[in-house]
Design a protein around this motif. Structure first.
Motif, PDB file in Angstrom:
ATOM      1  N   TYR A 229       0.806  -1.236   0.000  1.00  0.00           N
ATOM      2  CA  TYR A 229       0.000   0.000   0.000  1.00  0.00           C
ATOM      3  C   TYR A 229       0.833   1.278   0.000  1.00  0.00           C
ATOM      4  CZ  TYR A 229       0.015  -1.242   5.086  1.00  0.00           C
ATOM      5  OH  TYR A 229       0.353  -1.627   6.359  1.00  0.00           O
ATOM      6  N   GLN A 230       1.975   1.299   0.703  1.00  0.00           N
ATOM      7  CA  GLN A 230       2.823   2.488   0.620  1.00  0.00           C
ATOM      8  C   GLN A 230       3.650   2.431  -0.668  1.00  0.00           C
ATOM      9  OE1 GLN A 230       4.944   2.517   4.385  1.00  0.00           O
ATOM     10  NE2 GLN A 230       3.105   3.101   5.503  1.00  0.00           N
ATOM     11  N   MET A 231       4.085   3.621  -1.140  1.00  0.00           N
ATOM     12  CA  MET A 231       4.693   3.681  -2.475  1.00  0.00           C
ATOM     13  C   MET A 231       6.143   3.193  -2.512  1.00  0.00           C
ATOM     14  SD  MET A 231       3.227   7.215  -4.063  1.00  0.00           S
ATOM     15  CE  MET A 231       4.628   7.239  -5.175  1.00  0.00           C
ATOM     16  N   ASP A 232       6.518   2.735  -3.677  1.00  0.00           N
ATOM     17  CA  ASP A 232       7.883   2.297  -3.946  1.00  0.00           C
ATOM     18  C   ASP A 232       8.810   3.525  -3.993  1.00  0.00           C
ATOM     19  OD1 ASP A 232      10.266   1.448  -5.134  1.00  0.00           O
ATOM     20  OD2 ASP A 232       9.245   0.059  -6.485  1.00  0.00           O
ATOM     21  N   PRO A 233       9.857   3.551  -3.157  1.00  0.00           N
ATOM     22  CA  PRO A 233      10.760   4.710  -3.147  1.00  0.00           C
ATOM     23  C   PRO A 233      11.380   5.034  -4.509  1.00  0.00           C
ATOM     24  CG  PRO A 233      11.176   3.345  -1.226  1.00  0.00           C
ATOM     25  CD  PRO A 233      10.181   2.588  -2.084  1.00  0.00           C
ATOM     26  N   ALA A 234      11.294   4.127  -5.449  1.00  0.00           N
ATOM     27  CA  ALA A 234      11.884   4.387  -6.768  1.00  0.00           C
ATOM     28  C   ALA A 234      11.003   5.279  -7.652  1.00  0.00           C
ATOM     29  CB  ALA A 234      12.137   3.052  -7.483  1.00  0.00           C
ATOM     30  N   ASN A 235       9.761   5.512  -7.252  1.00  0.00           N
ATOM     31  CA  ASN A 235       8.799   6.137  -8.181  1.00  0.00           C
ATOM     32  C   ASN A 235       8.445   7.585  -7.850  1.00  0.00           C
ATOM     33  OD1 ASN A 235       8.815   3.597  -9.175  1.00  0.00           O
ATOM     34  ND2 ASN A 235       6.723   3.078  -8.576  1.00  0.00           N
ATOM     35  N   TRP A 236       8.424   8.419  -8.896  1.00  0.00           N
ATOM     36  CA  TRP A 236       7.891   9.774  -8.703  1.00  0.00           C
ATOM     37  C   TRP A 236       6.687  10.056  -9.601  1.00  0.00           C
ATOM     38  CZ3 TRP A 236       7.601  13.629 -12.357  1.00  0.00           C
ATOM     39  CH2 TRP A 236       8.348  13.437 -13.545  1.00  0.00           C
ATOM     40  N   ARG A 237       6.626   9.444 -10.788  1.00  0.00           N
ATOM     41  CA  ARG A 237       5.432   9.671 -11.625  1.00  0.00           C
ATOM     42  C   ARG A 237       4.187   9.157 -10.914  1.00  0.00           C
ATOM     43  NH1 ARG A 237       8.549   7.338 -15.753  1.00  0.00           N
ATOM     44  NH2 ARG A 237       7.135   5.571 -15.737  1.00  0.00           N
ATOM     45  N   GLU A 238       4.377   8.068 -10.180  1.00  0.00           N
ATOM     46  CA  GLU A 238       3.249   7.502  -9.446  1.00  0.00           C
ATOM     47  C   GLU A 238       2.722   8.484  -8.383  1.00  0.00           C
ATOM     48  OE1 GLU A 238       4.363   3.726  -7.805  1.00  0.00           O
ATOM     49  OE2 GLU A 238       2.396   3.419  -6.896  1.00  0.00           O
ATOM     50  N   ALA A 239       3.607   9.333  -7.880  1.00  0.00           N
ATOM     51  CA  ALA A 239       3.171  10.345  -6.899  1.00  0.00           C
ATOM     52  C   ALA A 239       2.226  11.342  -7.571  1.00  0.00           C
ATOM     53  CB  ALA A 239       4.388  11.067  -6.316  1.00  0.00           C
ATOM     54  N   VAL A 247      -6.792  15.192  -5.679  1.00  0.00           N
ATOM     55  CA  VAL A 247      -7.459  16.427  -6.105  1.00  0.00           C
ATOM     56  C   VAL A 247      -8.906  16.115  -6.487  1.00  0.00           C
ATOM     57  CG1 VAL A 247      -7.540  18.208  -7.901  1.00  0.00           C
ATOM     58  CG2 VAL A 247      -5.341  17.553  -6.879  1.00  0.00           C
ATOM     59  N   MET A 248      -9.103  15.068  -7.281  1.00  0.00           N
ATOM     60  CA  MET A 248     -10.458  14.721  -7.732  1.00  0.00           C
ATOM     61  C   MET A 248     -11.344  14.306  -6.561  1.00  0.00           C
ATOM     62  SD  MET A 248     -10.062  12.835 -11.391  1.00  0.00           S
ATOM     63  CE  MET A 248      -9.316  11.381 -10.749  1.00  0.00           C
ATOM     64  N   GLU A 249     -10.722  13.676  -5.554  1.00  0.00           N
ATOM     65  CA  GLU A 249     -11.511  13.164  -4.421  1.00  0.00           C
ATOM     66  C   GLU A 249     -11.777  14.235  -3.361  1.00  0.00           C
ATOM     67  OE1 GLU A 249     -10.038   9.400  -2.857  1.00  0.00           O
ATOM     68  OE2 GLU A 249      -9.390   8.799  -4.861  1.00  0.00           O
ATOM     69  N   ARG A 270       4.694  20.270  -6.546  1.00  0.00           N
ATOM     70  CA  ARG A 270       4.523  21.732  -6.503  1.00  0.00           C
ATOM     71  C   ARG A 270       4.324  22.284  -7.908  1.00  0.00           C
ATOM     72  NH1 ARG A 270       2.180  23.785  -4.870  1.00  0.00           N
ATOM     73  NH2 ARG A 270       2.704  23.997  -2.700  1.00  0.00           N
ATOM     74  N   GLU A 271       5.100  21.772  -8.869  1.00  0.00           N
ATOM     75  CA  GLU A 271       4.997  22.301 -10.223  1.00  0.00           C
ATOM     76  C   GLU A 271       3.716  21.855 -10.914  1.00  0.00           C
ATOM     77  OE1 GLU A 271       8.808  21.399 -11.970  1.00  0.00           O
ATOM     78  OE2 GLU A 271       9.745  23.053 -10.856  1.00  0.00           O
ATOM     79  N   ALA A 272       3.200  20.694 -10.536  1.00  0.00           N
ATOM     80  CA  ALA A 272       2.042  20.147 -11.251  1.00  0.00           C
ATOM     81  C   ALA A 272       0.700  20.608 -10.685  1.00  0.00           C
ATOM     82  CB  ALA A 272       2.103  18.625 -11.217  1.00  0.00           C
ATOM     83  N   LEU A 273       0.653  20.967  -9.408  1.00  0.00           N
ATOM     84  CA  LEU A 273      -0.646  21.179  -8.750  1.00  0.00           C
ATOM     85  C   LEU A 273      -0.705  22.509  -8.025  1.00  0.00           C
ATOM     86  CD1 LEU A 273      -0.813  17.738  -6.954  1.00  0.00           C
ATOM     87  CD2 LEU A 273      -2.035  18.309  -9.035  1.00  0.00           C
ATOM     88  N   ILE A 311      13.427  21.746   2.729  1.00  0.00           N
ATOM     89  CA  ILE A 311      12.112  21.168   2.431  1.00  0.00           C
ATOM     90  C   ILE A 311      11.154  22.272   1.942  1.00  0.00           C
ATOM     91  CG2 ILE A 311      10.111  20.017   3.478  1.00  0.00           C
ATOM     92  CD1 ILE A 311      12.225  18.721   5.475  1.00  0.00           C
ATOM     93  N   LYS A 312      11.237  23.421   2.578  1.00  0.00           N
ATOM     94  CA  LYS A 312      10.395  24.564   2.168  1.00  0.00           C
ATOM     95  C   LYS A 312      10.810  25.029   0.765  1.00  0.00           C
ATOM     96  CE  LYS A 312       7.507  28.038   3.440  1.00  0.00           C
ATOM     97  NZ  LYS A 312       7.780  29.354   4.011  1.00  0.00           N
ATOM     98  N   ARG A 313      12.109  25.136   0.524  1.00  0.00           N
ATOM     99  CA  ARG A 313      12.613  25.590  -0.775  1.00  0.00           C
ATOM    100  C   ARG A 313      12.190  24.647  -1.887  1.00  0.00           C
ATOM    101  NH1 ARG A 313      17.776  24.465  -0.135  1.00  0.00           N
ATOM    102  NH2 ARG A 313      17.338  22.583  -1.330  1.00  0.00           N
ATOM    103  N   ALA A 314      12.118  23.351  -1.584  1.00  0.00           N
ATOM    104  CA  ALA A 314      11.712  22.375  -2.602  1.00  0.00           C
ATOM    105  C   ALA A 314      10.259  22.588  -3.022  1.00  0.00           C
ATOM    106  CB  ALA A 314      11.909  20.960  -2.063  1.00  0.00           C
ATOM    107  N   GLY A 315       9.470  23.264  -2.164  1.00  0.00           N
ATOM    108  CA  GLY A 315       8.101  23.572  -2.564  1.00  0.00           C
ATOM    109  C   GLY A 315       7.023  23.260  -1.542  1.00  0.00           C
ATOM    110  N   ALA A 316       7.406  22.798  -0.359  1.00  0.00           N
ATOM    111  CA  ALA A 316       6.388  22.525   0.663  1.00  0.00           C
ATOM    112  C   ALA A 316       5.925  23.842   1.286  1.00  0.00           C
ATOM    113  CB  ALA A 316       6.965  21.612   1.747  1.00  0.00           C
TER     114      ALA A 316
END
Ligand code: PBG
Length: 337
Positions: A229-239, A247-249, A270-273, A311-316
């Motif tokens: 259920y938790q995500m694979d650390p290798a993936n970012w597109r899945e995020a 967003v839809m929910e 941050r860039e996508a949403l 962490i803030k600079r990255a976009g949080a």
């Protein structure tokens, strides 16, 4: 004397003193960006947490003092994690929606003492489940444990409603079941809680950095791991895919967790949403800084502040961190508020 270089562009001009540096500074960390995760148990004494130096399993009384101190330093939000007694843990995790249980009692007490502090509750079954998983467990014929999705979501909705009735401001599902944000939103709305926010653990990775937290709550899975259920650390597109669903929910705030090792994921979301985004600097990130500092290898305060700024600079927009009170105090001392 060596010859002057012909350099019309000198980036160092912008770094020559603190007044200039503060003019060109791109990112500011504020106490109000910080969310303080707090552990609570149903005992009269506060108990130090061995795996997380500086953190405690608070009694209700101790917790109220700690929330007050964090609030005085400018922290405006807390998130609660209960340590539940073993006798109350069951395969169905029914204690998670007990209206007389620990979390509802603590939420009500914090809201009564500090109405201006936002109280966030964690929605997942692991503290209540005798199997130590975030969802309900079934065993197949070979004895292999599997975590049920849809049945779990039903229990999470009851848990969310229980927290809402106690006065929580924000419900934060950390379980990673599919469809839970939409179902919790519908359950809250139907019960008249349309103003309660959902902060979704959108991209929660199956991370080894959660180790000290599971020590704090004695909530490690009894068998298997959380990789289904938790995500694979290798993936970012899945995020991104998880974030689009949230967003839809109807999520109000999305989250990436852990934070430090996943800064690229924070940046990508941050860039996508447009939604506000939280990042969770988890127990292992905290412990690495604490223990390196305790051994005298690094400057704890400087590394703490740099890790949060990164962490803030990255976009949080906001950061859940066990350093919340300490970092807020440090910022207040420097005149930031
Ligand atoms: C469980 C939960 C975990 C954390 C927050 N909620 C642990 C896990 O998923 O196993 C980890 C937080 C931390 O490590 O600081 N729902």
């Amino acid at each position: 004397m060596s010859k002057k270089l012909d350099l019309p562009i000198r980036p160092r001009r912008n770094r020559q003193n603190e007044a200039i540096r503060s003019l060109v500074r791109e990112t500011a960390l504020l106490p109000a960006d910080l969310i303080y995760p707090l552990f609570v148990h149903d005992k009269l004494e506060d108990e130090p947490i061995e795996s997380m130096p500086g953190c405690k399993r608070w009694s209700l009384e101790g917790l109220l003092v700690e929330v007050g101190e964090a609030r005085d330093a400018g922290v405006k939000a807390v998130v609660l994690f209960p340590a539940i007694e073993d006798v109350l843990k069951t395969p169905g995790a029914e204690e998670c929606f007990n209206a007389e249980g620990l979390v509802p009692k603590v939420v009500a007490a914090i809201k009564a003492a500090y109405p201006d502090v936002a109280v966030i509750t964690d929605v997942a079954l692991d503290p209540y489940n005798s199997d130590g998983h975030d969802g309900l467990v079934v065993k197949d014929a070979a004895g292999q444990a599997g975590v049920l999705n849809d049945e779990t979501v039903h229990v999470l909705c009851q848990q969310a409603l229980c927290h809402a009735r106690a006065g929580a401001d924000v419900i934060s599902p950390s379980d990673m079941m599919d469809g839970r944000v939409g179902e919790i939103r519908a359950a809250l709305d139907e019960a008249g809680f349309e103003n309660i926010l959902i902060m979704s653990y959108t991209a929660k990775y199956a991370s080894a950095y959660y180790g000290p937290f599971r020590g704090a709550l004695e909530s490690a899975p009894k068998s298997g791991d959380k990789k289904t259920y938790q995500m694979d650390p290798a993936n970012w597109r899945e995020a991104l895919r998880e974030a689009e669903l949230d967003v839809m929910e109807g999520a109000d705030i999305i989250m990436v967790k852990p934070a430090g090792p996943y800064l690229d994921v924070i940046r990508a979301l941050r860039e996508a949403l447009e939604l506000p985004m939280a990042a969770y600097q988890v127990s292992g990130e905290y412990l690495m800084i604490k223990s390196a500092a305790a051994d005298g290898w690094i400057d704890e305060e400087a590394v703490m502040m740099e890790s949060l700024l990164g962490i803030k600079r990255a976009g949080a927009d906001m950061i859940l961190t066990y350093f919340a009170k300490a970092a807020a105090k440090c910022l207040t001392a420097k005149g930031e508020s």
